[in-house]
Design a protein around this motif. Structure first.
Motif, PDB file in Angstrom:
ATOM      1  N   MET A   1       0.844  -1.076  -0.091  1.00 57.82           N
ATOM      2  CA  MET A   1       0.030   0.069  -0.096  1.00 57.82           C
ATOM      3  C   MET A   1       0.929   1.334   0.196  1.00 57.82           C
ATOM      4  SD  MET A   1      -2.671   1.335   3.105  1.00 57.82           S
ATOM      5  CE  MET A   1      -1.390   1.231   4.035  1.00 57.82           C
ATOM      6  N   THR A   2       0.674   2.072  -0.949  1.00 58.71           N
ATOM      7  CA  THR A   2       1.434   3.384  -1.158  1.00 58.71           C
ATOM      8  C   THR A   2       0.460   4.553  -1.143  1.00 58.71           C
ATOM      9  OG1 THR A   2       3.152   2.042  -2.367  1.00 58.71           O
ATOM     10  CG2 THR A   2       3.127   4.657  -2.310  1.00 58.71           C
ATOM     11  N   LEU A   3       0.652   5.742  -0.317  1.00 62.55           N
ATOM     12  CA  LEU A   3      -0.161   6.706  -0.058  1.00 62.55           C
ATOM     13  C   LEU A   3       0.560   7.705  -1.048  1.00 62.55           C
ATOM     14  CD1 LEU A   3      -0.846   6.728   3.588  1.00 62.55           C
ATOM     15  CD2 LEU A   3      -2.144   5.410   1.629  1.00 62.55           C
ATOM     16  N   ASN A   4      -0.318   8.284  -2.104  1.00 65.31           N
ATOM     17  CA  ASN A   4       0.239   9.201  -3.056  1.00 65.31           C
ATOM     18  C   ASN A   4       0.121  10.744  -2.642  1.00 65.31           C
ATOM     19  OD1 ASN A   4       1.616  10.044  -5.224  1.00 65.31           O
ATOM     20  ND2 ASN A   4      -0.328  10.159  -6.558  1.00 65.31           N
ATOM     21  N   VAL A   5       0.821  10.865  -1.571  1.00 66.23           N
ATOM     22  CA  VAL A   5       0.822  12.391  -1.009  1.00 66.23           C
ATOM     23  C   VAL A   5       2.211  12.681  -0.622  1.00 66.23           C
ATOM     24  CG1 VAL A   5      -1.680  12.171  -0.062  1.00 66.23           C
ATOM     25  CG2 VAL A   5       0.243  11.346   1.423  1.00 66.23           C
ATOM     26  N   ASP A   6       2.392  14.021  -0.391  1.00 65.57           N
ATOM     27  CA  ASP A   6       3.544  14.773   0.222  1.00 65.57           C
ATOM     28  C   ASP A   6       3.322  14.660   1.684  1.00 65.57           C
ATOM     29  OD1 ASP A   6       5.801  16.476  -0.051  1.00 65.57           O
ATOM     30  OD2 ASP A   6       4.498  17.870   0.858  1.00 65.57           O
ATOM     31  N   LEU A   7       4.607  14.719   2.243  1.00 69.25           N
ATOM     32  CA  LEU A   7       4.966  14.746   3.907  1.00 69.25           C
ATOM     33  C   LEU A   7       5.664  15.800   3.992  1.00 69.25           C
ATOM     34  CD1 LEU A   7       4.209  13.212   6.304  1.00 69.25           C
ATOM     35  CD2 LEU A   7       6.461  12.069   6.327  1.00 69.25           C
ATOM     36  N   ASN A   8       5.107  16.694   4.952  1.00 70.57           N
ATOM     37  CA  ASN A   8       5.762  18.097   5.141  1.00 70.57           C
ATOM     38  C   ASN A   8       5.809  18.413   6.678  1.00 70.57           C
ATOM     39  OD1 ASN A   8       3.730  20.353   6.532  1.00 70.57           O
ATOM     40  ND2 ASN A   8       2.534  19.505   4.902  1.00 70.57           N
ATOM     41  N   CYS A   9       6.775  19.141   6.944  1.00 69.43           N
ATOM     42  CA  CYS A   9       7.146  19.230   8.624  1.00 69.43           C
ATOM     43  C   CYS A   9       7.527  20.774   8.761  1.00 69.43           C
ATOM     44  CB  CYS A   9       7.895  18.253   9.010  1.00 69.43           C
ATOM     45  SG  CYS A   9       8.403  18.512  10.837  1.00 69.43           S
ATOM     46  N   ASP A  10       6.846  21.459   9.752  1.00 70.55           N
ATOM     47  CA  ASP A  10       7.484  22.856  10.313  1.00 70.55           C
ATOM     48  C   ASP A  10       8.949  22.658  10.987  1.00 70.55           C
ATOM     49  OD1 ASP A  10       4.800  23.393   9.395  1.00 70.55           O
ATOM     50  OD2 ASP A  10       4.105  23.185  11.630  1.00 70.55           O
TER      51      ASP A  10
ATOM     52  N   PHE B   1      -3.528  17.318   8.892  1.00 66.83           N
ATOM     53  CA  PHE B   1      -2.745  17.011   9.822  1.00 66.83           C
ATOM     54  C   PHE B   1      -2.789  15.536  10.603  1.00 66.83           C
ATOM     55  CE2 PHE B   1      -3.388  21.650   9.299  1.00 66.83           C
ATOM     56  CZ  PHE B   1      -2.201  22.159   9.687  1.00 66.83           C
ATOM     57  N   VAL B   2      -1.613  15.113  10.532  1.00 64.30           N
ATOM     58  CA  VAL B   2      -1.387  13.733  11.190  1.00 64.30           C
ATOM     59  C   VAL B   2      -1.506  13.702  12.644  1.00 64.30           C
ATOM     60  CG1 VAL B   2       0.016  13.173   9.091  1.00 64.30           C
ATOM     61  CG2 VAL B   2       1.228  13.736  11.112  1.00 64.30           C
ATOM     62  N   ASP B   3      -1.005  14.722  13.121  1.00 62.99           N
ATOM     63  CA  ASP B   3      -0.709  14.859  14.697  1.00 62.99           C
ATOM     64  C   ASP B   3      -1.686  15.667  15.740  1.00 62.99           C
ATOM     65  OD1 ASP B   3       0.197  17.246  14.081  1.00 62.99           O
ATOM     66  OD2 ASP B   3       2.258  16.778  14.431  1.00 62.99           O
TER      67      ASP B   3
ATOM     68  N   LEU C   1      -4.634   7.165   7.228  1.00 61.76           N
ATOM     69  CA  LEU C   1      -5.227   6.284   6.245  1.00 61.76           C
ATOM     70  C   LEU C   1      -6.641   6.629   5.773  1.00 61.76           C
ATOM     71  CD1 LEU C   1      -3.989   2.845   7.492  1.00 61.76           C
ATOM     72  CD2 LEU C   1      -3.286   4.161   5.516  1.00 61.76           C
ATOM     73  N   SER C   2      -7.495   7.252   6.821  1.00 63.01           N
ATOM     74  CA  SER C   2      -8.723   7.516   6.594  1.00 63.01           C
ATOM     75  C   SER C   2      -8.768   8.760   5.529  1.00 63.01           C
ATOM     76  CB  SER C   2      -9.470   7.991   8.131  1.00 63.01           C
ATOM     77  OG  SER C   2     -10.904   8.176   7.885  1.00 63.01           O
ATOM     78  N   MET C   3      -7.969   9.552   5.923  1.00 61.97           N
ATOM     79  CA  MET C   3      -7.785  10.952   4.994  1.00 61.97           C
ATOM     80  C   MET C   3      -7.338  10.400   3.756  1.00 61.97           C
ATOM     81  SD  MET C   3      -6.155  14.016   7.463  1.00 61.97           S
ATOM     82  CE  MET C   3      -4.663  13.197   7.981  1.00 61.97           C
ATOM     83  N   VAL C   4      -6.574   9.666   3.380  1.00 67.76           N
ATOM     84  CA  VAL C   4      -5.894   9.526   2.301  1.00 67.76           C
ATOM     85  C   VAL C   4      -6.842   8.487   1.436  1.00 67.76           C
ATOM     86  CG1 VAL C   4      -3.897   8.934   0.780  1.00 67.76           C
ATOM     87  CG2 VAL C   4      -3.582  10.214   2.918  1.00 67.76           C
ATOM     88  N   ASN C   5      -7.219   7.708   2.125  1.00 66.93           N
ATOM     89  CA  ASN C   5      -8.036   6.504   1.396  1.00 66.93           C
ATOM     90  C   ASN C   5      -9.470   6.494   1.245  1.00 66.93           C
ATOM     91  OD1 ASN C   5      -5.476   5.292   0.908  1.00 66.93           O
ATOM     92  ND2 ASN C   5      -5.605   3.943   2.713  1.00 66.93           N
TER      93      ASN C   5
ATOM     94  N   THR D   1      -3.383   5.334  16.279  1.00 60.55           N
ATOM     95  CA  THR D   1      -4.307   6.460  15.980  1.00 60.55           C
ATOM     96  C   THR D   1      -3.944   7.478  14.926  1.00 60.55           C
ATOM     97  OG1 THR D   1      -4.900   6.345  18.513  1.00 60.55           O
ATOM     98  CG2 THR D   1      -5.542   8.519  17.184  1.00 60.55           C
ATOM     99  N   ILE D   2      -2.584   7.629  14.900  1.00 61.88           N
ATOM    100  CA  ILE D   2      -2.401   8.451  13.918  1.00 61.88           C
ATOM    101  C   ILE D   2      -2.234   7.837  12.670  1.00 61.88           C
ATOM    102  CG2 ILE D   2      -0.178   9.927  13.121  1.00 61.88           C
ATOM    103  CD1 ILE D   2       0.690  10.410  15.880  1.00 61.88           C
TER     104      ILE D   2
END
Length: 240
Positions: A1-10, A162-164, A194-198, A188-189
């Motif tokens: 399973m691959t989620l086609n999104v970007d991961l960013n951080c402050d 937001f994941v966190d 997975l819910s947001m993306v899928n 939980t995270i």
């Protein structure tokens, strides 16, 4: 399973783990002096991003270092705009010294949150971006006033999730003043991501599901488990 999104951080906020987190990211949001940071921390973060081929963005805020930009500031918009232009320009100009371009803008803290529900502020910020930085993306949540105004002003946008953080609606976060605002359980995270993306949905604290779209997922750099979260999510994500 691959989620086609970007991961960013402050990043560039004085946390000790920027070096460890950066390799897992597709983009980063660099503190630009409003809530914290200075030219030295900015250039160091840009160089780190360049090393790991991570896209860079400006992370401007209310000019309020005392409260880390996390409290609404009673300031006229002309004064706020002057500060924001200074902050964003700092990122853009220092990026150019490293032969990098500014990829996006993401507002920080109270300014970010206020722009989600205030049509007036969102419109003012969108006009600022359209006037001065119309060649960069904006990160903002789907369904928010900021996203709506960005689209109205023809500003390219990436919808941010937001994941966190816990959600109160599909586009609003639970206040940090509340004890349940921060998600710390890794399972939980992962479930939320997975819910947001899928599924295109988010379960808010009222136990209602809200529709959501996400192109980029944010980890807060000052989260106590920021590195663990990055390590958890990076293997699932096809950066884009």
């Amino acid at each position: 399973m691959t989620l086609n999104v970007d991961l960013n951080c402050d990043l560039g906020e004085g946390m000790p783990n920027d070096n460890a987190i950066m390799p897992y990211l597709g983009s980063c949001n660099i503190a630009s002096g409003g809530h914290t940071g200075n030219a030295q921390t900015v250039i160091e973060t840009i160089q780190l991003a360049k090393k790991h081929q991570v896209k860079i963005g400006a992370h401007p805020s209310y000019p309020d270092r005392l409260n880390f930009g996390r409290k609404p500031l009673d300031i006229s918009f002309p004064l706020l705009q002057e500060s924001l232009v200074q902050q964003i320009t700092l990122i853009k100009e220092l990026a150019a010294t490293e032969n990098m371009s500014m990829h996006h803008i993401k507002f920080h803290g109270a300014l970010y949150l206020s722009s989600l529900t205030s049509q007036k502020l969102a419109n003012q910020l969108a006009q600022l971006i359209a006037t001065h930085y119309n060649d960069v993306l904006l990160y903002a949540p789907f369904g928010s006033c900021m996203a709506e105004e960005a689209l109205r002003h023809n500003i390219p946008i990436k919808y941010e999730g937001f994941v966190d953080r816990a959600y109160s609606t599909g586009s609003e976060l639970v206040s940090r003043k509340q004890p349940n605002a921060l998600l710390t359980n890794l399972e939980t995270i992962k479930t939320q991501v997975l819910s947001m993306v899928n599924s295109g949905s988010i379960l808010a604290i009222d136990n209602k599901e809200y529709a959501i779209k996400v192109d980029t997922l944010c980890i807060h750099g000052d989260h106590p488990k920021a590195l663990e979260i990055a390590q958890l999510l990076a293997p699932l994500i096809q950066l884009r």
